[in-house]
Write an enzyme that holds these catalytic residues in place. Structure first.
Site, PDB file in Angstrom:
ATOM      1  N   HIS A   1       0.854  -1.193   0.000  1.00 48.66           N
ATOM      2  CA  HIS A   1       0.000   0.000   0.000  1.00 48.66           C
ATOM      3  C   HIS A   1       0.890   1.243   0.000  1.00 48.66           C
ATOM      4  O   HIS A   1       2.122   1.140  -0.017  1.00 48.66           O
ATOM      5  CB  HIS A   1      -0.991  -0.025   1.173  1.00 48.66           C
ATOM      6  CG  HIS A   1      -0.369  -0.140   2.539  1.00 48.66           C
ATOM      7  ND1 HIS A   1       0.553   0.760   3.022  1.00 48.66           N
ATOM      8  CD2 HIS A   1      -0.568  -1.049   3.544  1.00 48.66           C
ATOM      9  CE1 HIS A   1       0.907   0.424   4.259  1.00 48.66           C
ATOM     10  NE2 HIS A   1       0.246  -0.673   4.595  1.00 48.66           N
TER      11      HIS A   1
ATOM     12  N   HIS B   1       3.958   1.546   2.335  1.00 48.72           N
ATOM     13  CA  HIS B   1       5.199   0.896   1.900  1.00 48.72           C
ATOM     14  C   HIS B   1       5.898   1.753   0.841  1.00 48.72           C
ATOM     15  O   HIS B   1       7.116   1.922   0.864  1.00 48.72           O
ATOM     16  CB  HIS B   1       4.902  -0.478   1.290  1.00 48.72           C
ATOM     17  CG  HIS B   1       4.187  -1.425   2.209  1.00 48.72           C
ATOM     18  ND1 HIS B   1       2.909  -1.860   1.964  1.00 48.72           N
ATOM     19  CD2 HIS B   1       4.563  -2.013   3.363  1.00 48.72           C
ATOM     20  CE1 HIS B   1       2.531  -2.686   2.925  1.00 48.72           C
ATOM     21  NE2 HIS B   1       3.511  -2.787   3.798  1.00 48.72           N
TER      22      HIS B   1
ATOM     23  N   CYS C   1       1.604 -12.519  19.283  1.00 45.39           N
ATOM     24  CA  CYS C   1       0.773 -12.040  18.179  1.00 45.39           C
ATOM     25  C   CYS C   1       1.390 -12.526  16.871  1.00 45.39           C
ATOM     26  O   CYS C   1       2.529 -12.159  16.548  1.00 45.39           O
ATOM     27  CB  CYS C   1       0.686 -10.508  18.178  1.00 45.39           C
ATOM     28  SG  CYS C   1      -0.162  -9.859  16.708  1.00 45.39           S
TER      29      CYS C   1
ATOM     30  N   CYS D   1       2.126  -9.557  14.414  1.00 48.95           N
ATOM     31  CA  CYS D   1       3.364  -8.816  14.687  1.00 48.95           C
ATOM     32  C   CYS D   1       4.585  -9.730  14.657  1.00 48.95           C
ATOM     33  O   CYS D   1       5.711  -9.241  14.619  1.00 48.95           O
ATOM     34  CB  CYS D   1       3.309  -8.148  16.062  1.00 48.95           C
ATOM     35  SG  CYS D   1       2.077  -6.859  16.254  1.00 48.95           S
TER      36      CYS D   1
ATOM     37  N   CYS E   1      -4.169  -8.151  20.671  1.00 48.29           N
ATOM     38  CA  CYS E   1      -3.047  -7.268  20.331  1.00 48.29           C
ATOM     39  C   CYS E   1      -3.573  -5.849  20.126  1.00 48.29           C
ATOM     40  O   CYS E   1      -4.540  -5.633  19.391  1.00 48.29           O
ATOM     41  CB  CYS E   1      -2.370  -7.765  19.058  1.00 48.29           C
ATOM     42  SG  CYS E   1      -1.154  -6.629  18.371  1.00 48.29           S
TER      43      CYS E   1
ATOM     44  N   HIS F   1      -3.186  -5.062  16.218  1.00 47.87           N
ATOM     45  CA  HIS F   1      -3.994  -5.792  15.240  1.00 47.87           C
ATOM     46  C   HIS F   1      -5.427  -6.055  15.685  1.00 47.87           C
ATOM     47  O   HIS F   1      -6.255  -6.503  14.882  1.00 47.87           O
ATOM     48  CB  HIS F   1      -3.329  -7.142  14.898  1.00 47.87           C
ATOM     49  CG  HIS F   1      -2.118  -7.010  14.036  1.00 47.87           C
ATOM     50  ND1 HIS F   1      -0.850  -6.894  14.547  1.00 47.87           N
ATOM     51  CD2 HIS F   1      -1.989  -6.952  12.689  1.00 47.87           C
ATOM     52  CE1 HIS F   1       0.016  -6.783  13.549  1.00 47.87           C
ATOM     53  NE2 HIS F   1      -0.642  -6.813  12.408  1.00 47.87           N
TER      54      HIS F   1
ATOM     55  N   LYS G   1      -4.229   4.663  10.880  1.00 51.91           N
ATOM     56  CA  LYS G   1      -2.995   4.199  10.275  1.00 51.91           C
ATOM     57  C   LYS G   1      -3.306   3.317   9.062  1.00 51.91           C
ATOM     58  O   LYS G   1      -4.231   2.530   9.087  1.00 51.91           O
ATOM     59  CB  LYS G   1      -2.184   3.398  11.299  1.00 51.91           C
ATOM     60  CG  LYS G   1      -0.895   2.830  10.727  1.00 51.91           C
ATOM     61  CD  LYS G   1      -0.153   2.004  11.755  1.00 51.91           C
ATOM     62  CE  LYS G   1       1.094   1.401  11.133  1.00 51.91           C
ATOM     63  NZ  LYS G   1       1.044  -0.024  10.936  1.00 51.91           N
TER      64      LYS G   1
ATOM     65  N   LYS H   1      -4.199  -2.746   5.544  1.00 54.53           N
ATOM     66  CA  LYS H   1      -5.085  -3.530   4.676  1.00 54.53           C
ATOM     67  C   LYS H   1      -6.218  -4.144   5.486  1.00 54.53           C
ATOM     68  O   LYS H   1      -7.354  -4.225   5.040  1.00 54.53           O
ATOM     69  CB  LYS H   1      -4.290  -4.635   3.976  1.00 54.53           C
ATOM     70  CG  LYS H   1      -3.504  -4.125   2.777  1.00 54.53           C
ATOM     71  CD  LYS H   1      -4.430  -3.798   1.625  1.00 54.53           C
ATOM     72  CE  LYS H   1      -3.663  -3.168   0.473  1.00 54.53           C
ATOM     73  NZ  LYS H   1      -4.540  -2.707  -0.589  1.00 54.53           N
TER      74      LYS H   1
END
Length: 524
Positions: A22, A25, A131, A134, A156, A159, A304, A307
């Site tokens: 995305h 990155h 997690c 992570c 988490c 997430h 943030k 996806k």
């Protein structure tokens, strides 16, 4: 982060290819590419590394869910999504490392064995909440109570997914022994920006626990060399890419030439790079990195980029409409590098029109068009300078120096802001000196030549200074100015000499220039 005149080795994080890239990155990648391009054009011995982190439990589960082997799964992801990203964004990386490559796996084992031989790894038992997203045993601060379908479970904080209680016999790294040495390291400018450094210092001062560095419940990873029933913890494996890619364990000459590196990372993985990584290197007797720069998050609708939360936007959604240069310019100029930044289509569209199409693009088009119209496409010689001409010359020199200083601080946004003073000054200069009026008076012929030479020479400086940020449009401008023939390739121009006045030679033939930033009619 001052840089030496010789080696400049800079890395992106290696990306976890479990999903498609995305714009977050892409943001990190073009920032590192721009820094690398700048240093290459400064004559530094530059090396840019990017790549993918392909081991770990998350990848194993994704492959299983798709009915393929882990290697088949990562090959597909990297080939279809991650290699194309570099082309989409015009990234000129020198190397791309994959952690499933033999050059990496073999030398990770070499490093891990060195830690063991030096007494920094021991066997023990471990129980903690893990997690998978992570790939990390979670500290208390990142464990929250679940809500909705996850009520009654520990999840988490990043997430929002349930954590797994893992109980394993693992190998541990004596991270706790490095607290004082790390705090001493942080007294330098090892971590930038200051907000990031303060966060890490606060974390380390709370005390460090030894780190579990192996897993024995699955086998998708690099085997522990002295105990093949264990694989090396994916983060240890991943961090070592920065060293194995430039010859650690296999090519001492290359390693000595390139190492140590600068790392640019998102702030969410700062602790791995600023705590675990330097401690590992200290334990192995290897020099720590030159520095770690943590940039902020890209926010969409206040969240943030992610996806899993449907805020992810593919880079091609932007480049297909505005082009790669606009993508690079927008993210690198609109966001203070090191801070969080918000993305919106409206802001991107407005900046594209105002700064690129109407500002830089229009300046280039009308300057080359007037040289073609009034001087038959040949750059005229300048006459005697007026205060207005000298002001442009000073603006160019000051902007070039300020931009280079900003790049040295990893503040690409400040560098672009400095360079843009040339765009604004030249546009005002042309308006005030009105070449189209001067052209009507033969007595003003020399003055007309001076004004258009000044504009063309200013564009020459802009092409060089902006080429690390916008390589496609600046190359078109370079060719249109005739500079490619008279001065050589754009990428060979020394960027720290860009502010020197008088480099573009009178008599150079100017070529036609299509709009660098065509108007975008689509509603976005």
């Amino acid at each position: 982060m001052s840089t030496g005149p010789s080696s400049f080795y800079i890395t992106t994080p290696i990306y976890y290819p479990s999903d498609v890239p995305h714009i977050g990155h892409g943001y990190t990648t073009v920032a590192v590419d721009t820094l690398a391009r700048w240093h290459r054009q400064a004559g530094d011995d530059t090396w840019m590394l990017t790549g993918t982190d392909e081991h770990g439990q998350k990848m194993l589960r994704a492959a299983s869910a798709n009915g393929v082997t882990p290697q088949q799964w990562v090959d597909k992801l990297v080939g279809e999504s991650w290699f194309p990203l570099l082309k989409t964004l015009d990234v000129a990386n020198d190397d791309f490392i994959r952690t499933t490559q033999e050059r990496h796996e073999r030398n990770v084992q070499t490093f891990f064995q060195a830690l063991y031989d030096r007494g920094y790894i021991y066997a023990g038992e471990y129980e903690a909440l893990y997690c998978v997203g992570c790939e990390e045993f979670k500290p208390e601060a990142e464990i929250v109570d679940g809500t909705g379908p996850f009520e009654g479970l520990k999840v988490c904080a990043i997430h929002s997914k349930p954590l797994e209680l893992l109980q394993e016999k693992n190998y541990f790294f004596k991270l706790s022994e490095f607290q004082d040495r790390l705090l001493e390291l942080y007294k330098t400018d090892f971590i930038q920006p200051e907000t990031a450094r303060n966060e890490v210092v606060s974390f380390v001062k709370q005390g460090l626990k030894d780190l579990s560095v192996s897993r024995s419940t699955f086998d998708w990873g690099i085997k522990v060399p002295w105990d093949e029933s264990h694989v090396i913890y994916v983060w240890i494996d991943a961090l070592l890419n920065y060293a194995t890619a430039v010859g650690y364990g296999s090519d001492p000459e290359q390693f000595a030439r390139r190492w140590p590196a600068y790392h640019v990372v998102g702030k969410d993985i700062l602790r791995f790079h600023a705590v675990i990584w330097p401690a590992m290197l200290m334990a192995a007797g290897v020099e720590v990195p030159r520095g770690v720069f943590a940039h902020g998050w890209l926010l969409v609708g206040g969240e943030k980029m992610s996806k899993s939360k449907l805020t992810g936007i593919a880079p091609t959604e932007i480049t297909d409409v505005f082009g790669s240069d606009a993508y690079r310019f927008y993210f690198l100029s609109a966001i203070a590098f090191g801070q969080d930044g918000s993305f919106s289509w409206e802001d991107l569209s407005a900046r594209y029109q105002a700064e690129l199409a109407n500002g830089f693009g229009n300046l280039a088009s009308r300057t080359t068009a007037m040289i073609e119209r009034y001087f038959e496409g040949v750059v005229p010689p300048p006459g005697e300078d007026t205060d207005a001409d000298l002001h442009i010359q000073k603006t160019v020199a000051d902007a070039a120096a300020a931009a280079d200083a900003a790049i040295d601080r990893f503040r690409i946004d400040e560098a672009i802001s400095s360079i843009w003073t040339i765009v604004d000054a030249l546009n005002l200069y042309i308006t005030e000196n009105a070449p189209w009026v001067l052209a009507k008076d033969d007595a003003q012929r020399e003055r007309l030549g001076t004004v258009l030479y000044t504009a063309a020479e200013g564009l020459r400086a802009l092409a060089v200074l902006l080429s690390p940020v916008m390589p496609v449009s600046t190359e078109k401008l370079w060719v249109a100015l005739g500079a490619a023939e008279s001065l050589g390739p754009l990428q060979d121009q020394r960027i720290r000499e860009a502010g020197t006045w008088g480099i573009l030679r009178p008599g150079t033939s100017v070529n036609g220039l299509a709009p660098l930033f065509p108007r975008v009619e689509q509603t976005v």
